[in-house]
Enzyme design. Sequence first.
Site, PDB file in Angstrom:
ATOM      1  N   THR A 429     -19.856 -37.115  11.907  1.00  0.00           N
ATOM      2  CA  THR A 429     -18.898 -36.194  12.471  1.00  0.00           C
ATOM      3  C   THR A 429     -19.462 -34.651  12.088  1.00  0.00           C
ATOM      4  O   THR A 429     -19.981 -34.458  11.613  1.00  0.00           O
ATOM      5  CB  THR A 429     -16.950 -36.306  11.796  1.00  0.00           C
ATOM      6  N   THR A 447     -16.128 -35.830  16.869  1.00  0.00           N
ATOM      7  CA  THR A 447     -16.778 -36.335  16.230  1.00  0.00           C
ATOM      8  C   THR A 447     -17.368 -37.896  17.328  1.00  0.00           C
ATOM      9  O   THR A 447     -16.551 -37.704  18.007  1.00  0.00           O
ATOM     10  CB  THR A 447     -16.479 -37.312  15.201  1.00  0.00           C
ATOM     11  N   ASP A 471     -12.962 -47.338  13.025  1.00  0.00           N
ATOM     12  CA  ASP A 471     -11.862 -46.427  11.811  1.00  0.00           C
ATOM     13  C   ASP A 471     -10.684 -46.957  13.004  1.00  0.00           C
ATOM     14  O   ASP A 471     -10.098 -46.928  12.298  1.00  0.00           O
ATOM     15  CB  ASP A 471     -11.826 -45.314  12.534  1.00  0.00           C
ATOM     16  N   SER A 500      -7.626 -41.426  11.326  1.00  0.00           N
ATOM     17  CA  SER A 500      -8.469 -40.536  11.149  1.00  0.00           C
ATOM     18  C   SER A 500      -8.571 -39.803   9.989  1.00  0.00           C
ATOM     19  O   SER A 500      -7.877 -39.773   9.738  1.00  0.00           O
ATOM     20  CB  SER A 500      -8.911 -39.455  12.291  1.00  0.00           C
ATOM     21  N   SER A 501      -9.224 -39.627   9.060  1.00  0.00           N
ATOM     22  CA  SER A 501      -9.590 -38.735   8.316  1.00  0.00           C
ATOM     23  C   SER A 501      -9.828 -37.112   8.456  1.00  0.00           C
ATOM     24  O   SER A 501     -10.085 -35.985   7.662  1.00  0.00           O
ATOM     25  CB  SER A 501     -10.396 -39.141   6.864  1.00  0.00           C
ATOM     26  N   GLY A 521     -17.559 -36.100   7.253  1.00  0.00           N
ATOM     27  CA  GLY A 521     -17.756 -36.747   6.265  1.00  0.00           C
ATOM     28  C   GLY A 521     -16.563 -38.187   5.844  1.00  0.00           C
ATOM     29  O   GLY A 521     -16.715 -38.820   4.965  1.00  0.00           O
TER      30      GLY A 521
HETATM   31  N1  GLY Z   1     -14.266 -40.544  12.053  1.00  0.00           N
HETATM   32  C1  GLY Z   1     -13.953 -39.949  11.144  1.00  0.00           C
HETATM   33  C2  GLY Z   1     -12.916 -39.684  11.558  1.00  0.00           C
HETATM   34  O1  GLY Z   1     -12.149 -39.946  12.162  1.00  0.00           O
HETATM   35  O2  GLY Z   1     -12.436 -39.913  10.213  1.00  0.00           O
END
Ligand code: GLY
Length: 618
Positions: A429, A447, A471, A500-501, A521
């Site tokens: 990302t 990302t 994800d 997502s994070s 990350g």
């Molecule tokens: N693909 C990582 C996120 O969306 O957190």
Amino acid sequence: MRGKANQLKSPLDKNGILRVNNLRQLLLLLSLLGPLLLSCAAPETQGSATAPAAAAVPATSNTPAPTTEPIIDYRERFIPVVARHGMVVGPEELAAEVGAQILRQGGNAVDAAVATGFALAVTYPRAGNLGGGGFMLIHLAGDNRQTLIDYRETAPAAASRDMFLDAQGNLDHNLEYFSLQAAGVPGTVAGLLYALDTYGTLTREQVLAPAIALAKEGFPVSFALSFEINASAERLRQNPAATRLFFKPDGSAFEIGDTWRQPDLAWTLRQISDKGADGFYQGEVAERITTEMATNGGLIKAQDLAAYRVVERAPVRGTYRGFEIVSTPPPSSGGVHILQILNVLEGYDLQPMGHNSAAYLHHLTESMKLAYADRSLYLGDPDFVEVPVDRLIDKGYAQRQRARIDSERATPAAEIAPGRPLGDESTETTHYSVADRFGNVVSNTYTLNFSFGSHIAVPGTGMLLNNEMADFATSPGNANAFGLVQGEANKIEAGKRPLSSMSPTIVFRDGKPWLATGSPGGSVIITTVLQMALNAMEFNMNVATAAAEPRIHHQWMPDTLQMESGFSPDTVRLLQAMGHPVNISGRTTGRTNSIMLRDGWLFGASDSRRPGGWVAGY
Ligand code: GLY
């Protein structure tokens, strides 16, 4: 650099054709192109027809009068870059300079963020993208409000809950990560253009011109780019279109300093510049995507692309000792958990414990574990499941959660909630932050999921596809690619956005934007942004020191306290004695790109954990 740039040779050859042979020439090209590209730009105090408020604010209206000199404290070991008017902090130099050039010439922070986003798709292919998605948090100075643009990918209509399970019910990781089925419907082009149309002041052509020039004329391969492509070369070479994109015609790798041109990507960007979102989601680009999908087992169809929609959402917000934290709502889990953890920590007197002392890290760790356990149960796409955001970020809930923390002993993760087998971590990302002279601030994370996404390029587009379907809870109850345990709330459903994070965040002090930050990350994004904000808010660090300090990460499962290098061995021993299963793996945690706005000055820091980051300001 700007002064020297005037002495450089012109990039126009004797036939008047643009030739770019090195970085300086490219920057000169951008500075020469700038006035041309922006010749139609509105004067700096004149906003666009769509969003006059964002840009029409006088420079001084939302920011304190600048002190005569920026305040730099020589007692700090890390010193940020300082600018007065505008700044872009990102993972790559050329794209950050594109954004800064837009700012210098009258664009606002949204214009610069959009131009940087398209430029990163060219210069930073491991995460910059057209084929992925993300979240853009915007502070609009004119309206004194914040908004969140959700341009996360969506599952195609043909996607289904168990699509990555084999006949025995086991996850097929190759299918989940490195196939056309791994791709969600891309949101980036729609998201960036929506931001521009709604809150920008420049035209599509103006913000896309630098990216098109970079793709068409090429740019010198940097150490960082060469390193990143080589690190993923084996898998990129498995896909013929990616091989054509990233390697020379004879199959060999580009050397540092070679000029890398991407004519197919220039063509795709030109379609977008000429036709807007329709130039990507319909017409020839869409046909090239759907042809590849139909030929090689992918799920995305013309109707999926045509149906893609950006969602503008209210950010999540909370407070911490008088600061206001504004962050990303579901379908990202980031903002919710950052606020949850801060709420729990607010009940402790952290400063006397000392920054990164064992006592501080213990309380940080225990608070992280509680939040990630909630993540596994409650979080998903709010358009499909009810996410109890208000209850999760409630201070009363934090008080109850705090009571579960033993101040002397680590609570085993299995006692917080049932345990599960877990997988590996990732560091992908990308994030960049932008501030303009009008007081607007943008914090953007986007990302392809993995570095280089699925490693599959769409023939004839120069564009990689994301593997964001991974994800989802591809096997509910088990861990995803980042080792995060996920539940039914995040199961695959047609049209749904995967959890997502990503956590683009802006911290406010006395009602004014004070810190814009974010990180790549995967699962460590949340704990990285959290520690960045805590270092600044609680321990009064400047933005560069806050970024540089070593970080920890605990995500409840696996029950492992990851610690970067840089902690005292004594501290590690104390944590182990408290029962923390410490893992000093040698891996780093996150990579922030942040701006602090203080006393009328902009202080920028690009995390030193990865090569190539850049602060462009003026
Ligand atoms: N693909 C990582 C996120 O969306 O957190």
